[in-house]
Write a protein that holds these residues in place. Structure first.
Motif, PDB file in Angstrom:
ATOM      1  N   PRO A   1       0.789  -1.237   0.000  1.00  0.00           N
ATOM      2  CA  PRO A   1       0.000   0.000   0.000  1.00  0.00           C
ATOM      3  C   PRO A   1       0.821   1.287   0.000  1.00  0.00           C
ATOM      4  CG  PRO A   1      -0.762  -1.537   1.700  1.00  0.00           C
ATOM      5  CD  PRO A   1       0.533  -2.065   1.182  1.00  0.00           C
ATOM      6  N   TRP A   2       2.015   1.264   0.579  1.00  0.00           N
ATOM      7  CA  TRP A   2       2.773   2.511   0.717  1.00  0.00           C
ATOM      8  C   TRP A   2       3.700   2.733  -0.471  1.00  0.00           C
ATOM      9  CZ3 TRP A   2       1.309   5.661   4.514  1.00  0.00           C
ATOM     10  CH2 TRP A   2       0.719   5.121   5.662  1.00  0.00           C
ATOM     11  N   ILE A   3       3.707   3.960  -0.991  1.00  0.00           N
ATOM     12  CA  ILE A   3       4.709   4.346  -1.992  1.00  0.00           C
ATOM     13  C   ILE A   3       5.561   5.449  -1.362  1.00  0.00           C
ATOM     14  CG2 ILE A   3       5.148   5.294  -4.282  1.00  0.00           C
ATOM     15  CD1 ILE A   3       2.536   4.098  -5.240  1.00  0.00           C
ATOM     16  N   ILE A   4       6.869   5.182  -1.269  1.00  0.00           N
ATOM     17  CA  ILE A   4       7.809   6.093  -0.606  1.00  0.00           C
ATOM     18  C   ILE A   4       8.898   6.463  -1.609  1.00  0.00           C
ATOM     19  CG2 ILE A   4       9.512   6.293   1.266  1.00  0.00           C
ATOM     20  CD1 ILE A   4       7.786   4.218   2.827  1.00  0.00           C
ATOM     21  N   THR A   5       9.214   7.752  -1.726  1.00  0.00           N
ATOM     22  CA  THR A   5      10.301   8.166  -2.627  1.00  0.00           C
ATOM     23  C   THR A   5      11.465   8.718  -1.821  1.00  0.00           C
ATOM     24  OG1 THR A   5       9.415  10.407  -2.887  1.00  0.00           O
ATOM     25  CG2 THR A   5       8.719   8.763  -4.509  1.00  0.00           C
ATOM     26  N   MET A   6      12.666   8.607  -2.379  1.00  0.00           N
ATOM     27  CA  MET A   6      13.842   9.259  -1.795  1.00  0.00           C
ATOM     28  C   MET A   6      14.644   9.936  -2.902  1.00  0.00           C
ATOM     29  SD  MET A   6      16.088   5.885  -0.704  1.00  0.00           S
ATOM     30  CE  MET A   6      17.781   6.466  -0.762  1.00  0.00           C
ATOM     31  N   GLY A   7      14.935  11.228  -2.696  1.00  0.00           N
ATOM     32  CA  GLY A   7      15.728  12.013  -3.635  1.00  0.00           C
ATOM     33  C   GLY A   7      16.444  13.089  -2.837  1.00  0.00           C
ATOM     34  N   HIS A   8      17.570  13.571  -3.313  1.00  0.00           N
ATOM     35  CA  HIS A   8      18.445  14.379  -2.473  1.00  0.00           C
ATOM     36  C   HIS A   8      17.927  15.800  -2.211  1.00  0.00           C
ATOM     37  CE1 HIS A   8      22.030  15.688  -0.480  1.00  0.00           C
ATOM     38  NE2 HIS A   8      22.280  16.601  -1.394  1.00  0.00           N
ATOM     39  N   ARG A   9      17.663  16.570  -3.274  1.00  0.00           N
ATOM     40  CA  ARG A   9      17.302  17.995  -3.058  1.00  0.00           C
ATOM     41  C   ARG A   9      15.790  18.138  -2.913  1.00  0.00           C
ATOM     42  NH1 ARG A   9      21.473  21.804  -6.456  1.00  0.00           N
ATOM     43  NH2 ARG A   9      22.694  20.108  -7.368  1.00  0.00           N
ATOM     44  N   PRO A  10      15.332  18.731  -1.794  1.00  0.00           N
ATOM     45  CA  PRO A  10      13.884  18.779  -1.546  1.00  0.00           C
ATOM     46  C   PRO A  10      13.147  19.792  -2.420  1.00  0.00           C
ATOM     47  CG  PRO A  10      15.103  19.820   0.252  1.00  0.00           C
ATOM     48  CD  PRO A  10      16.128  19.268  -0.690  1.00  0.00           C
ATOM     49  N   MET A  11      11.839  19.560  -2.548  1.00  0.00           N
ATOM     50  CA  MET A  11      10.977  20.503  -3.264  1.00  0.00           C
ATOM     51  C   MET A  11      10.665  21.723  -2.411  1.00  0.00           C
ATOM     52  SD  MET A  11       8.069  18.078  -4.911  1.00  0.00           S
ATOM     53  CE  MET A  11       8.455  16.581  -5.800  1.00  0.00           C
ATOM     54  N   TYR A  12      10.594  21.509  -1.105  1.00  0.00           N
ATOM     55  CA  TYR A  12      10.263  22.582  -0.165  1.00  0.00           C
ATOM     56  C   TYR A  12      11.267  22.552   0.979  1.00  0.00           C
ATOM     57  CZ  TYR A  12       5.500  22.313  -2.172  1.00  0.00           C
ATOM     58  OH  TYR A  12       4.417  22.298  -3.017  1.00  0.00           O
ATOM     59  N   CYS A  13      11.580  23.725   1.543  1.00  0.00           N
ATOM     60  CA  CYS A  13      12.338  23.795   2.787  1.00  0.00           C
ATOM     61  C   CYS A  13      12.251  25.229   3.274  1.00  0.00           C
ATOM     62  CB  CYS A  13      13.801  23.373   2.601  1.00  0.00           C
ATOM     63  SG  CYS A  13      14.733  24.506   1.540  1.00  0.00           S
TER      64      CYS A  13
END
Length: 399
Positions: free
Chosen positions: A240-252
Motif C-alpha cells: 500500500p505505501w509508496i515512498i520516494t527518496m531524492g536528495h534535493r527537496p521541493m520545499y524547505c
C-alpha cells in the motif's frame, strides 16, 4: 539487488583479484557456502588516475530472516567476518529503517550512534539520501576509500540503499556509480524495490542541475518514474505505501539560496516550460511519503501540494492526509555544519530541528507508518514522533 532472498556484497581492492564470498549460518567454524562474482576496473578522474578494482558478488537462495556470517576476498587475502540478516519475504512484515543524508568523512556526528543501533539489530536497511564523504573523488578518490571504511560497520551489516546527491557530481558521478550496487540497470541513479508493505523509489534530483551530462537523462528518468508509479499503483493491494527518496527537496525553510527556498524549485516544477516537474507526477500517483536531505537540518512538513496544506483533519493532520508528507533529514553530520532556518516558518512547515541526528522509519503495516527523529546533540533523545495513518490506499488517491 531488489530480488527476494538475495544480497549483493561489494568491496574494493587495489590489485586485480578473484571475487568470492564465503558464507554460512554458523557463527563460528567453516563457512559452507561459496558465491563467485565479477570485478571491474574503476579509474578515478583525478590527476593520478588511480585504479581501483570493484568487486560485486550476489548471494542467492538466502533464507528469509536468517542471520548469515560471511567474508569476502580470494586466496590473495580475505576480509574479516561480517554478519547480516537476510530480508524477510513478502509484504506482511514491519521493516525498520534508518534514514539520513549528508554524511561526511569529517564530522560524521550520527555515525557512532548509528553503529550502536545497527549492532543492536534495530534496523532492516539504511536509506542514505545522497551526499557522501564530501567528496568521494577528493585526494584522487582516497576520501572515498576513507568514507567507505568509515561506514563499513553499518554498510556491511545490512542493505545500504542510496541515491546520488550534488556532492557526487564529479566525473559524471563515477565514484558513486562504482562504489554502490543498487537494483536495476541505471548504475544506481534511479531504481525501485519492495520492502514489506512499501514500494520504495530512489531517484536523482541531480539530473535537473547538471544538464551538461545530458538533458535526455531528465526525460529518461521522468518516463521511468511514471511507468514505475503506474505499476506501483496497480500493486497497492499488496504494497500500500509508496515512498520516494531524492536528495534535493521541493520545499524547505532554510536560510540559504538553495533550490527549495525559491518559489519555483526545479525538482518541483521541472525545467523551464514546466517540463518534467515531479510534484504533479508524485501527487497524481499518490506518493505517500517523500524523503529528502541536502539541507543540513530536519524538517517535517504538513501534507502539502502546490504550497497548500492538505491535512487529514485539524485534530489528526497525518490521518488520511490529502497530500504527500515530506521529511527533510540531512543532519547526519558533515564538515559544512548545520544549516540555519529562516526566522519565520512557512505555513506548511510543521516542525524544524537544527540539531545533528537521523530519522527512524518504521513501516508497521499497510496502514501505519511511524516516523521519529533522533537528536545526536541530545544524546539520542527523540525530538519528533509522528504516525502517518492511511486506512484506505486508493489508486491516484489525491485526485
Amino acid at each position: 539487488p531488489g530480488e527476494p532472498g538475495s544480497m549483493t556484497v561489494t568491496w574494493t581492492t587495489w590489485v586485480p583479484a578473484p571475487s568470492e564470498v564465503q558464507f554460512g549460518l554458523q557463527l563460528s567454524g567453516p563457512l559452507r557456502f561459496r558465491a563467485q562474482g565479477t570485478s571491474s576496473v574503476f579509474v578515478d578522474g583525478g590527476v593520478l588516475r588511480r585504479k581501483l578494482y570493484m568487486h560485486r558478488v550476489t548471494l542467492r537462495g538466502l533464507l528469509p530472516g536468517a542471520q548469515y556470517v560471511y567474508r569476502c576476498g580470494s586466496a590473495q587475502g580475505w576480509s574479516r567476518r561480517f554478519r547480516f540478516r537476510a530480508l524477510k519475504n513478502g509484504a506482511r512484515w514491519s521493516p525498520r529503517l534508518a534514514v539520513f543524508g549528508d554524511l561526511g568523512a569529517d564530522n560524521p556526528k550520527a555515525l557512532p550512534r548509528l553503529r550502536r543501533d545497527v549492532q543492536q539489530g534495530m534496523y532492516d536497511a539504511i536509506l542514505h539520501v545522497g551526499d557522501f564523504a564530501y567528496n568521494m573523488d577528493q585526494n584522487n578518490a582516497r576520501v572515498g576509500d576513507r568514507f567507505m571504511r568509515l561506514i563499513e560497520p553499518v554498510a556491511a551489516s545490512l542493505p545500504y540503499m542510496t541515491c546520488p546527491g550534488n556532492h557526487e557530481e564529479r566525473y559524471n558521478f563515477s565514484n558513486y556509480k562504482a562504489r554502490f550496487s543498487m537494483p536495476g540497470d541505471n548504475e544506481g541513479l534511479w531504481y525501485s524495490w519492495n520492502l514489506g508493505p512499501a514500494h520504495i523509489i530512489s531517484f536523482s534530483t541531480e539530473v535537473y542541475f547538471f544538464l551538461h551530462y545530458g538533458r535526455h537523462l531528465v526525460e529518461r528518468q521522468f518516463r521511468w518514474l511514471e511507468s514505475d508509479l503506474q505499476k506501483a499503483n496497480k500493486n497497492r493491494a499488496a504494497r500500500p505505501w509508496i515512498i520516494t527518496m531524492g536528495h534535493r527537496p521541493m520545499y524547505c525553510s532554510n536560510l540559504d539560496l538553495d533550490d527549495c527556498t525559491q518559489h519555483e524549485s526545479k525538482v518541483r516544477r521541472g525545467l523551464p516550460g514546466k517540463l518534467y516537474g515531479l510534484e504533479d507526477l508524485f501527487y497524481k500517483y499518490g506518493v505517500d511519503l517523500q524523503l529528502w536531505a541536502h539541507e543540513h537540518s530536519y524538517e517535517r512538513l504538513w501534507p502539502i501540494y502546490n504550497y497548500q496544506v492538505f491535512n487529514g483533519s485539524q485534530k489528526s493532520p497525518y490521518t488520511n492526509p490529502r497530500g504527500p508528507v515530506h521529511i527533510i533529514t540531512g543532519s547526519a553530520g558533515c564538515e559544512e555544519r548545520l544549516t540555519p532556518f529562516a526566522p519565520f516558518p512557512r505555513p506548511w512547515s510543521a516542525l524544524r530541528v537544527k540539531e545533528y541526528g537521523y530519522t527512524r522509519l518504521h513501516i508497521l503495516n499497510g496502514t501505519h507508518v511511524h516516523i521519529q527523529q533522533v537528536s545526536d546533540d541530545q544524546d539520542g533523545k527523540i525530538v519528533d514522533d509522528v504516525w502517518v495513518v492511511r486506512p484506505l490506499h486508493g489508486r491516484m488517491m489525491y485526485l
